[in-house]
Design a protein around this motif. Structure first.
Motif, short mmCIF file in Angstrom:
data_model
loop_
_atom_site.label_atom_id
_atom_site.label_comp_id
_atom_site.label_asym_id
_atom_site.label_seq_id
_atom_site.Cartn_x
_atom_site.Cartn_y
_atom_site.Cartn_z
N SER A 196 -15.36 -2.74 -11.17
CA SER A 196 -14.04 -2.21 -11.56
C SER A 196 -13.26 -1.74 -10.34
O SER A 196 -12.05 -1.98 -10.23
CB SER A 196 -14.21 -1.05 -12.55
N ALA A 237 -12.13 -4.79 -8.46
CA ALA A 237 -11.03 -5.44 -9.19
C ALA A 237 -9.74 -4.64 -9.02
O ALA A 237 -8.65 -5.22 -8.88
CB ALA A 237 -11.40 -5.57 -10.67
N LEU A 238 -9.85 -3.31 -9.03
CA LEU A 238 -8.67 -2.48 -8.81
C LEU A 238 -8.11 -2.71 -7.40
O LEU A 238 -6.88 -2.84 -7.23
CB LEU A 238 -9.03 -1.01 -8.99
N GLU A 265 -8.38 -5.36 -5.66
CA GLU A 265 -7.77 -6.70 -5.63
C GLU A 265 -6.38 -6.68 -6.25
O GLU A 265 -5.44 -7.27 -5.72
CB GLU A 265 -8.67 -7.68 -6.38
N ARG A 266 -6.24 -5.95 -7.37
CA ARG A 266 -4.91 -5.87 -8.01
C ARG A 266 -3.93 -5.11 -7.12
O ARG A 266 -2.76 -5.52 -6.99
CB ARG A 266 -5.03 -5.18 -9.37
N GLU A 292 8.74 -3.39 -13.98
CA GLU A 292 7.35 -3.52 -13.53
C GLU A 292 6.60 -2.20 -13.65
O GLU A 292 5.41 -2.18 -13.96
CB GLU A 292 7.31 -4.03 -12.10
N SER A 326 3.04 -1.15 -17.56
CA SER A 326 1.72 -0.60 -17.85
C SER A 326 1.73 0.29 -19.09
O SER A 326 0.69 0.52 -19.71
CB SER A 326 1.21 0.20 -16.65
N ARG A 362 -2.95 -7.37 -4.29
CA ARG A 362 -2.02 -8.40 -4.74
C ARG A 362 -0.62 -7.81 -4.97
O ARG A 362 0.40 -8.41 -4.59
CB ARG A 362 -2.54 -9.03 -6.03
N THR A 363 -0.59 -6.60 -5.56
CA THR A 363 0.69 -5.94 -5.79
C THR A 363 1.38 -5.60 -4.48
O THR A 363 2.59 -5.80 -4.33
CB THR A 363 0.49 -4.67 -6.63
#
Length: 458
Positions: free
Chosen positions: A223, A226-227, A229-230, A300, A304, A233-234
C-alpha cells in the motif's frame, strides 16, 4: 474532553502476549504436575506407613504371642527414641484394649485411633496433625497403630517443591530469551523499513524494499509503495502541467507587453484604440487560461470526495446558469440552442456537472459556424443517464478524438479564446463519477458528445 494518546510498542505487546501465554501454560502444567506429584507422594507415604506397620508387627508378633500364651497382660516394654525417631509413633494393643508395645512418645493410655477402626485416618495428636494407619494381627487378636507427623511429610515434600520451582526458572528464562530474539528478528523488517523512510529525502518516492518481510507486513508495504507510485505519477503530471501552463502564459503576456508598448508610442487615436483593444483581448485570454487551470485543479482535488458530495442535481437549472455566461456569445453568432431534458435530474457532484456543461457547451458554441444549431438532451437508458450535446460544427476526425483530452491540445487551432483545457476538465469530471464519455458523429453534421452517468440513489 480530550483524550491523551498513549504510545505503545508492538514488540513489547507481542512479548507480553507470548510471555502471558508461556507463563500460563507453564504454571498450569506445573500446577497439574505438582498436584499429581503430591497425590502420588501421599499414596507412596501411605503405602510406606502401611509397610512399616507390617514390618513392626512381624518383628514383635512372635514374642508377643508367647507372652500372651503365658497369660501375662501387663505392658511388655517401650521402644527408645533411637528406634524410629520423632517422625513415627506406633502402638500394639490387644483386642480388649491392653497396650503391649509402644514407641517413643506414643501414649501409654490412649490409642491413636479407635481400636475398632482400621485403615487410614488423619487426626490431631498432642496438638499436631498425624496420619494414622491401623491393622489387625495374630488372627484379629492384636491391633497395631502406626502414625506419621504431617509436618515431617510436608517439610520433605516442600524441599522437593523448592527444587522443582527452582528448576522451572531456567526453562522460563530460556523461553523468554528465545521469544525476545525471535520477535526482534521477525520485526527487523519493520525497523529497516522505518529507517529507509526516515532517511530518504521528501522527493524520493522510490519503493520501500524490505528483506524477507512477514506476510502481515507485506500488504502495508504494498500500500505504501502504491501510494508512492500514485504521488509520483501525480507530481509528474503536475510538473508537466506547470511547465506547459508557464509556456502558455508566456505567449499572452508577451503579446500584452508588445501591445502596451505600441499603445505607449501610438501616433494617432485610432492606433491607440486598436492597441488597447488587443491588450484587453490578451487580458481576457490570460484570465480565461487561469480560470480553466483553477477549474481543473478544483475538480481534481474534489474527485477524491466525489462519493461524499453526490446529490440529486437539477440539470435544467445548471444549463440555464451556463447560458447566462455563454448566451450572449451564442446570440452574437446567431446559433439556435435547444434543450430536451427527458431526465431532468442526475445524482452527481453539482460542481462537476456545472463544469461539464460549461466546457462542452462552450466548445460547441465556439466551433459551430454562425447560424448553426446546438442541442442538449438527457435521457435514461436502463441503469445509466446519458447527457448528449450535438452541434452542426466541423466535428473532429475519428483519429484525433483521443487527443482532445490532452492538456493544452487544440488540434492545430489558432486564435480564438480557447486554451486547450476544456476537454481535460471534462475528462476529470467523467473519471470522478465513473462515467463513460464518447465522441461520435452528430446527426446535425458536427460532433456528438455523450456522457453516460451510472444511476445512483441519493
Amino acid at each position: 474532553m480530550s483524550l491523551t494518546r498513549r504510545d505503545w510498542s508492538l514488540r513489547a505487546r507481542l512479548l507480553l502476549i507470548a510471555g502471558v501465554a508461556i507463563l500460563a501454560t507453564l504454571f498450569a502444567g506445573s500446577a497439574a504436575m505438582y498436584w499429581a506429584a503430591a497425590n502420588e507422594d501421599e499414596r507412596l507415604l501411605d503405602s510406606r506407613l502401611e509397610d512399616l506397620a507390617r514390618t513392626v508387627l512381624s518383628f514383635s508378633e512372635h514374642e508377643i504371642t508367647e507372652i500372651l500364651g503365658d497369660g501375662r497382660t501387663e505392658m511388655m516394654h517401650a521402644e527408645t527414641a533411637a528406634t524410629l525417631g520423632s517422625r513415627y509413633r506406633y502402638q500394639i494393643w490387644t483386642r480388649h484394649g491392653t497396650l503391649l508395645l509402644h514407641s517413643y512418645k506414643a501414649s501409654k493410655t490412649e490409642p491413636m485411633m479407635p481400636l475398632t477402626q482400621t485403615g487410614f485416618v488423619t487426626r490431631p495428636i498432642d496438638d499436631e496433625e498425624f496420619r494414622v494407619y491401623a491393622m489387625e494381627g495374630n488372627g484379629g487378636e492384636m491391633v497395631i497403630q502406626v502414625a506419621e507427623c504431617l509436618d515431617e511429610r510436608e517439610s520433605a515434600f516442600g524441599l522437593v517443591s523448592v527444587y522443582f520451582i527452582g528448576f522451572l526458572v531456567l526453562p522460563i528464562s530460556l523461553i523468554f530469551a528465545g521469544t525476545w530474539w525471535m520477535l526482534r528478528r521477525s520485526l527487523h523488517s519493520i525497523d529497516a523499513s522505518a529507517a529507509q523512510l526516515s532517511a530518504r529525502s521528501p522527493i524520493d518516492l522510490t519503493p520501500v524494499v524490505a528483506e524477507n518481510p512477514p506476510m502481515e507486513l507485506q500488504p502495508m508495504l504494498n500500500s505504501i509503495n502504491a501510494l508512492f507510485e500514485r504521488i509520483n505519477r501525480t507530481l509528474s503530471l503536475e510538473r508537466g502541467f506547470t511547465a506547459v501552463a508557464a509556456h502558455e502564459l508566456r505567449t499572452p503576456l508577451a503579446g500584452l507587453r508588445a501591445q502596451a508598448q505600441i499603445a505607449a508610442t501610438a501616433s494617432s487615436p485610432q492606433e491607440l484604440a486598436q492597441s488597447l483593444a488587443l491588450v484587453m483581448a490578451g487580458v481576457d485570454r490570460a484570465s480565461h487560461l487561469l480560470d480553466q487551470q483553477l477549474d481543473l485543479a478544483r475538480m481534481e482535488s474534489a474527485a477524491s470526495q466525489a462519493e461524499l458530495q453526490r446529490k440529486s442535481v437539477d440539470v435544467l437549472r445548471l444549463y440555464q446558469t451556463v447560458l447566462g455566461d455563454l448566451g450572449d456569445l451564442a446570440q452574437r453568432r446567431g446559433l439556435s440552442l435547444e434543450a430536451d431534458f427527458l431526465e431532468p435530474r442526475i445524482v452527481a457532484m453539482e460542481l462537476g456537472v456545472l463544469l461539464l456543461l460549461r466546457n462542452l457547451l462552450g466548445n460547441a458554441i465556439r466551433y459551430t459556424p454562425s447560424g448553426g444549431r446546438v442541442v442538449v438532451s438527457t435521457r435514461r437508458d436502463g441503469d445509466t443517464i446519458t447527457l448528449t450535446i450535438d452541434d452542426s460544427g466541423p466535428g473532429i476526425p475519428a483519429e484525433n478524438r483521443d487527443r482532445v483530452f490532452e492538456r493544452f491540445e487544440r488540434l492545430g487551432a489558432r486564435g480564438g479564446d480557447g486554451v486547450g483545457l476544456g476537454m481535460s476538465i471534462v475528462q476529470s469530471v467523467v473519471m470522478a463519477h465513473r462515467a463513460i464519455i464518447r465522441l461520435l458523429e452528430s446527426p446535425l453534421g458536427g460532433l456528438r458528445v455523450q456522457v453516460r452517468f451510472p444511476v445512483a440513489e441519493t
